[in-house]
Structure formats: C-alpha cells, structure tokens
Design a protein around this motif. Structure first.
Motif, PDB file in Angstrom:
ATOM      1  N   ARG A 232       0.831  -1.216   0.000  1.00  0.00           N
ATOM      2  CA  ARG A 232       0.000   0.000   0.000  1.00  0.00           C
ATOM      3  C   ARG A 232       0.860   1.259   0.000  1.00  0.00           C
TER       4      ARG A 232
ATOM      5  N   PRO B 101     -16.722  -0.582  -5.960  1.00  0.00           N
ATOM      6  CA  PRO B 101     -15.524   0.073  -5.411  1.00  0.00           C
ATOM      7  C   PRO B 101     -14.284  -0.761  -5.737  1.00  0.00           C
TER       8      PRO B 101
ATOM      9  N   PRO C 168     -10.054  -0.907  -4.708  1.00  0.00           N
ATOM     10  CA  PRO C 168      -9.083  -0.297  -3.788  1.00  0.00           C
ATOM     11  C   PRO C 168      -7.963   0.420  -4.527  1.00  0.00           C
ATOM     12  N   GLY C 169      -7.474   1.496  -3.921  1.00  0.00           N
ATOM     13  CA  GLY C 169      -6.365   2.253  -4.515  1.00  0.00           C
ATOM     14  C   GLY C 169      -5.173   1.376  -4.866  1.00  0.00           C
ATOM     15  N   PRO C 170      -4.751   0.464  -3.967  1.00  0.00           N
ATOM     16  CA  PRO C 170      -3.595  -0.388  -4.297  1.00  0.00           C
ATOM     17  C   PRO C 170      -3.911  -1.473  -5.325  1.00  0.00           C
TER      18      PRO C 170
ATOM     19  N   ILE D  27      -3.100  -5.946  -3.901  1.00  0.00           N
ATOM     20  CA  ILE D  27      -3.545  -6.578  -2.652  1.00  0.00           C
ATOM     21  C   ILE D  27      -4.516  -7.741  -2.923  1.00  0.00           C
ATOM     22  N   ARG D  28      -4.626  -8.103  -4.209  1.00  0.00           N
ATOM     23  CA  ARG D  28      -5.414  -9.300  -4.559  1.00  0.00           C
ATOM     24  C   ARG D  28      -4.533 -10.375  -5.171  1.00  0.00           C
TER      25      ARG D  28
ATOM     26  N   TRP E 118     -22.401  -5.413  -3.835  1.00  0.00           N
ATOM     27  CA  TRP E 118     -21.507  -4.295  -3.459  1.00  0.00           C
ATOM     28  C   TRP E 118     -20.168  -4.409  -4.173  1.00  0.00           C
ATOM     29  N   GLN E 119     -19.589  -5.612  -4.110  1.00  0.00           N
ATOM     30  CA  GLN E 119     -18.268  -5.813  -4.691  1.00  0.00           C
ATOM     31  C   GLN E 119     -18.087  -7.285  -5.040  1.00  0.00           C
TER      32      GLN E 119
ATOM     33  N   GLY F 111     -19.190  -0.737   3.314  1.00  0.00           N
ATOM     34  CA  GLY F 111     -17.863  -1.364   3.351  1.00  0.00           C
ATOM     35  C   GLY F 111     -17.369  -1.651   4.764  1.00  0.00           C
TER      36      GLY F 111
ATOM     37  N   LYS G  73     -17.685 -10.020   7.041  1.00  0.00           N
ATOM     38  CA  LYS G  73     -16.855  -9.012   7.711  1.00  0.00           C
ATOM     39  C   LYS G  73     -17.690  -8.347   8.792  1.00  0.00           C
TER      40      LYS G  73
ATOM     41  N   THR H 165     -12.125  -9.506   6.384  1.00  0.00           N
ATOM     42  CA  THR H 165     -12.278  -8.220   5.714  1.00  0.00           C
ATOM     43  C   THR H 165     -12.742  -8.511   4.292  1.00  0.00           C
ATOM     44  N   ILE H 166     -13.077  -7.467   3.557  1.00  0.00           N
ATOM     45  CA  ILE H 166     -13.529  -7.678   2.179  1.00  0.00           C
ATOM     46  C   ILE H 166     -12.344  -8.107   1.317  1.00  0.00           C
ATOM     47  N   GLU H 167     -11.275  -7.315   1.357  1.00  0.00           N
ATOM     48  CA  GLU H 167     -10.062  -7.697   0.631  1.00  0.00           C
ATOM     49  C   GLU H 167      -9.321  -8.760   1.432  1.00  0.00           C
TER      50      GLU H 167
HETATM   51  P1  XMP Z   1     -11.701  -4.181   3.784  1.00  0.00           P
HETATM   52  O1  XMP Z   1     -10.793  -5.115   3.050  1.00  0.00           O
HETATM   53  O2  XMP Z   1     -10.975  -3.309   4.760  1.00  0.00           O
HETATM   54  O3  XMP Z   1     -12.282  -3.200   2.677  1.00  0.00           O
HETATM   55  O4  XMP Z   1     -12.871  -4.875   4.395  1.00  0.00           O
HETATM   56  C1  XMP Z   1     -13.323  -2.270   2.864  1.00  0.00           C
HETATM   57  C2  XMP Z   1     -13.468  -1.480   1.574  1.00  0.00           C
HETATM   58  O5  XMP Z   1     -12.302  -0.666   1.349  1.00  0.00           O
HETATM   59  C3  XMP Z   1     -11.635  -1.066   0.159  1.00  0.00           C
HETATM   60  N1  XMP Z   1     -10.195  -1.041   0.461  1.00  0.00           N
HETATM   61  C4  XMP Z   1      -9.360  -0.048   0.097  1.00  0.00           C
HETATM   62  N2  XMP Z   1      -9.573   1.075  -0.639  1.00  0.00           N
HETATM   63  N3  XMP Z   1      -7.288   1.644  -0.403  1.00  0.00           N
HETATM   64  C5  XMP Z   1      -8.536   1.911  -0.880  1.00  0.00           C
HETATM   65  O6  XMP Z   1      -8.690   2.925  -1.577  1.00  0.00           O
HETATM   66  C6  XMP Z   1      -7.002   0.548   0.334  1.00  0.00           C
HETATM   67  O7  XMP Z   1      -5.868   0.331   0.747  1.00  0.00           O
HETATM   68  C7  XMP Z   1      -8.101  -0.343   0.590  1.00  0.00           C
HETATM   69  N4  XMP Z   1      -8.188  -1.524   1.271  1.00  0.00           N
HETATM   70  C8  XMP Z   1      -9.494  -1.926   1.177  1.00  0.00           C
HETATM   71  C9  XMP Z   1     -12.165  -2.430  -0.181  1.00  0.00           C
HETATM   72  O8  XMP Z   1     -12.088  -2.714  -1.575  1.00  0.00           O
HETATM   73  C10 XMP Z   1     -13.579  -2.345   0.324  1.00  0.00           C
HETATM   74  O9  XMP Z   1     -14.419  -1.683  -0.595  1.00  0.00           O
END
Ligand code: XMP
Length: 524
Positions: free
Chosen positions: A308, A401, A403-405, A409-410, A444-445, A479, A516, A520-522
């Motif tokens: 990240r 949505p 994630p920025g990274p 991160i997948r 959602w995702q 989220g 979650k 977590t989602i990711e």
């Molecule tokens: P988690 O994995 O924390 O994700 O349950 C909750 C929501 O946030 C997104 N996510 C991120 N978005 N930078 C972002 O911009 C990040 O580092 C990041 N990590 C998680 C995730 O896709 C979900 O919608």
C-alpha cells in the motif's frame, strides 16, 4: 437559477450511528441538509439560516457529566425543530421537562399508537384500515432513557405498550420529539414522518435535484477557478471520474486530467477510462503508463501494508512529475465526498480531506495549488445519480468500489506482471458472468483473488500443479460490515469452469464464504 442552499435543514449531531441516515432521508426528499457537531455554537446555528433543525440521537444520557448539550436559545430561534431519541430527551431536559432511566432498555421493533395525526404523523396510517379506530405503525426503538414529564406547552402525540410517551409536540412553537428512529428502514413509515416535518412543518420546497446541483456547482467552479488551469487525478473509480466530468462541464479545456496506469489495474481499465473521458467527453486527458516503475518497486514485497505504501508514494511521485509539466495550474481537482468531510462527534473531528491513496498534500505546497472539490456535499449514491445526469454510462457510474492499491492486494504474496495477468483474466470472467446473470448492480463488490499456493489437478490425462483463484462477492452498505453473497450454484459453476478452461495457470477455483467481521472484504 434556483438556489439549492436556500431551503436547507441543519442536522445537529449528538453522536448517533444513524446521523448520516437522517441526512440521506432528508436529501431523498430533495431538500438540502448538512450535518454539524452539536457544539458549533448558537451564532453558527442561527447564521446557518435553516428552514428546520433536526437533533440527532446519541449514546449519552442528558444527566451524564459530559452530556452533549446545546444552548436553550436554539428553541427560541423560531425555527421548527425535530428531536430524535436523545434529541427528544434533550429537548425535554432543556425546556423544563424530566428525563429518567427506563426500567428496561428498549431496543428493536415496537408498535406505535398514534394519538394525534395532525402534523408529524399525517397520512402515516389510513383511518379506514384501522381496528378500534387506533392508528398503529411499526417503529424502531433504541434507547435507555425516557421522558417522565413533558415540558410546558407540549402534548403527547404517540405511545406504545411499553412507553406512555413516544412522541411529543408543541404545535405553537413547532417543536417535535420522537423517541424512535424514523431514519432507519426498520421504521417503515419513517420517510413519511421526515417528509411531513420537511414540507408540512418546515414548509421546505424540494429544490435539491441533480439538475439544480449541476447548475449551482458549474457556476461555483467557474467563479472559483476563473481563467486558471486545473489538474485532476483520475483513479478509474466513480468519484474522480464524476468530479472530472462536472469540472469539465464548467471549465472545459482549462481542466487537465492525469490517469496513472500503475500496472495493477483491472483488465482494460486504462482503455475504458480513455474511451469515456477522452473520446466521449473530449477531455484533456494524459494517460501515463508507469506500470514498469510500480512493478519494479513492488518486486519481492509480500507485506500488504508495504505494498500500500509503495503504491501510494509512487502514485504521488508520478502524478507530481506530470502535474509539474503543466503551465499555470493553480488548482487541484479532487473527488472528495461528503462522508469524508463531515466533522461530526461520531467521527472524532474533521477527517482528512485527501484520501491517503491520493495524498498529494506535498503537491499543493510545492505548486501552490488550491483545492477544488465539487463533490464535497454529496453522498456516494448521489454521485452516481450526478454521473448519470451528466451523461455518463451505467458502466462507469455503477462500478464496484476498487481499492487504490488495486490488484497488488489481490495477488497475494509477490506481485509480478505474469501473476497480475492471470488475475486480470480470472477477474474479468467473474465480472462478466455476474453481469450476465443480472447481479452486478445488486452486489456491493465482486472480484477474484490469486492465492500464493499451488494445488494438484488433472487436465486431460495429465497431472497439473497450478494456481488457485478465490472468488469473493459481498454485500455491504458502506464497506464497514459485509456478508458474502449467496450466488446461484449454476453461476458459480460457470465462473469456475470458464476460469479453469480459459485462464492458463489456474486449475482450481474456490468461493470465499466469510463475512466481515471477522474477515475483511479484501484478502490483504
Ligand atoms: P476491507 O478489506 O478493509 O475493505 O474490508 C473495505 C473497503 O475498502 C476497500 N479497500 C481499500 N480502498 N485503499 C482503498 O482505496 C485501500 O488500501 C483499501 N483496502 C481496502 C475495499 O475494496 C472495500 O471496498
């Protein structure tokens, strides 16, 4: 031009988890509102020029040592007031009534019996349908205290089996209180109650429409920016794209957008952004292929937080390099949303206005840029409606949505181009099939994850030793919490068969059935 800010409601936040929902319900009625902390002071409350004030709920008791209080004078401003839960208890407390601890904390659904359906409760229940001519409706309760004695001038307008007083009103001063939460969906007629407050009591006009928002925002952007140039980072997400299209509508070629391909984007993402913004909207768009630069930095890095940081830092560097090349840029456009800027007690002070992924604070100083944030007043779903009103396609505005990274991160463990390519293909199959089944906008995702292990399989007559793809699909409101989606088995079967047949290097697909919390989602 209608001034959408003339007809506004002030929501004072006392720390309820539902405060943002109150704002959503008000705006759904096309009335503009803002949330402010309870302690902004009488002058600011008066200066806000609201058509009505809503006092939110909150976890405190009015008798707590540090209970959040407001000046009694708020009730003398001749502005209609609706107190919800704690807001009602506070009203009673400040105006000379008495509040006490309930024998039992009341939590969950309750049946409300309306004793006076003249103003706040008008039209909630049809008299024709009632038994014993009692007007009953279901409401959601969540409180520990209750009102023992109403202040002078108030009458009780609803009760329940457990509470002799669930709602009160002082019609003359237009002050109302409800013990339950009209803003939550578990109060089926809650929207009507809020509507009554807005239109029957506050006499608001429904001027908060996306069309009027666009007119106002365009005029404001033009006035702020003048003849100067604006630079805006595009992430591939909904917010920055909508912000860019809105700014483009206002200032056209004075806007330059920069899109950084960081090598961990989804399949065809760069192409789609280019198609939408450049071909469809004719924007000045600079696509920078920095994928090599990012992947080099990510090489060998397995720790998700390190990934990240690397991506965040690298993004800022690339973006700065490009922005510096622009002559006379004076503003930086950002897709900051309302939940990011609400300074509320429940969110502990003002949250950062720049998301960490786009932490371009250094750039603001170095280039002396000022911020333009045309979505600062909007909630996420309003941004989607705005995008549609600006002529953007469903595909862009309804995107899940991301994630920025990105895929870094997948792709669990080491991130290489080859592993990103495998994931991109698998992920595009997941999305294609979910869209084909008509489920994309109901989820959602949804996405694929590439696991850092290999497993044995058999293809034809040959033993294989290949990668595993995990499929994740979750539903969520914000989220913060999420549940895995019960996808139909035949859809899962199609996704699995297609991934294994079409993506080289994958011989097994699994489905993630964790919610979650605790997951977590990711995955990283
Ligand atoms: P988690 O994995 O924390 O994700 O349950 C909750 C929501 O946030 C997104 N996510 C991120 N978005 N930078 C972002 O911009 C990040 O580092 C990041 N990590 C998680 C995730 O896709 C979900 O919608």
């Amino acid at each position: 031009m209608p001034d959408i800010h003339q007809q506004k409601i002030l929501i004072l936040d006392f720390g309820s988890q539902y405060t943002q929902l109150i704002a959503r319900r008000v705006r759904e009625q096309k009335v503009y509102c803002e949330i402010h902390p309870f302690n902004i002071g009488l002058d600011r409350i008066e200066g806000f020029n609201a058509k009505g004030i809503i006092l939110s709920g909150g976890p405190s008791s009015v008798y707590d040592k540090d209970a959040p209080l407001i000046s009694k004078e708020v009730f003398n401003l001749d502005i209609p007031i609706l107190g919800i839960c704690y807001g009602m208890q506070l009203t009673a407390h400040l105006l000379g009534g008495e509040v006490e601890k309930s024998a039992h904390r009341e939590y969950g659904s309750a049946e409300l019996i309306i004793d006076d359906d003249s103003d706040l409760f008008k039209g909630i229940v049809s008299r024709l349908r009632t038994l014993n001519s009692e007007l009953r409706t279901v409401v959601w309760m969540s409180h520990g205290d209750r009102i023992r004695k109403m202040p002078k001038g108030f009458i009780s307008i609803a009760h329940s089996q457990n509470s002799p007083l669930c709602a009160m009103s002082d019609i003359k001063r237009k002050i109302f209180g409800v013990q339950f939460h009209p803003e939550v969906v578990h109060t089926p007629k809650g929207a009507q109650i809020i509507k009554n407050f807005l239109f029957k009591i506050c006499k608001c006009k429904p001027t908060w429409t996306m069309e009027s928002f666009i007119d106002t925002a365009v005029a404001e952007i033009r006035a702020r920016v003048g003849e100067k140039a604006v630079v805006c980072g595009i992430s591939g997400g909904v917010d920055s794209a909508v912000a860019a299209v809105l700014m483009h509508r206002a200032i056209g070629k004075q806007l330059t957008c920069i899109f950084v391909d960081n090598g961990v984007l989804r399949q065809d993402e760069a192409m789609k952004v280019e198609q939408t913004l450049k071909k469809h909207f004719h924007m000045n768009l600079k696509c920078v292929d920095a994928s090599q630069r990012f992947l080099k930095k990510l090489k060998g890095v397995e720790d998700p937080e390190k990934k990240r940081k690397i991506i965040g830092n690298e993004f800022v560097r690339v973006f700065e390099d490009e922005a510096m090349k622009l002559k006379n840029a004076a503003f930086l456009g950002q897709g900051t949303l309302y939940p990011d800027v609400i300074e509320s007690v429940s969110f502990k002070g003002p949250s950062a206005t720049i998301k960490s992924h786009h932490n371009v604070g250094g750039l603001l100083k170095k280039m002396k840029l000022k911020l333009v944030e045309p979505l600062r007043e909007l909630f996420k779903d309003e941004v989607r409606v705005l995008g549609k009103a600006l002529g953007m396609s469903d595909e862009i505005v309804n995107r899940h949505p991301f994630p920025g990274p990105g895929l870094a991160i997948r792709v669990l463990g080491d991130v290489t181009k080859a592993r990103c390519d495998i994931l991109r293909k698998a992920d595009s199959i997941v999305l294609e099939e979910i869209k084909g089944a008509g489920l994309y906008t109901k989820i959602w995702q949804a996405f694929a994850v590439l696991l850092p292990i290999k497993t044995v399989g058999v293809m034809g007559d040959e033993r294989t030793y290949e990668n595993v793809i995990a499929v994740r699909a979750v539903n969520s409101v914000d989220g913060m919490t999420a549940d895995w989606v019960r996808l139909p088995y035949d859809l899962m079967a199609r996704i699995s068969t297609r991934i294994i047949n079409e993506v080289r290097g994958v011989n097994r697909v699994v489905y993630d059935i964790s919610s979650k919390p605790p997951s977590t989602i990711e995955w990283e």
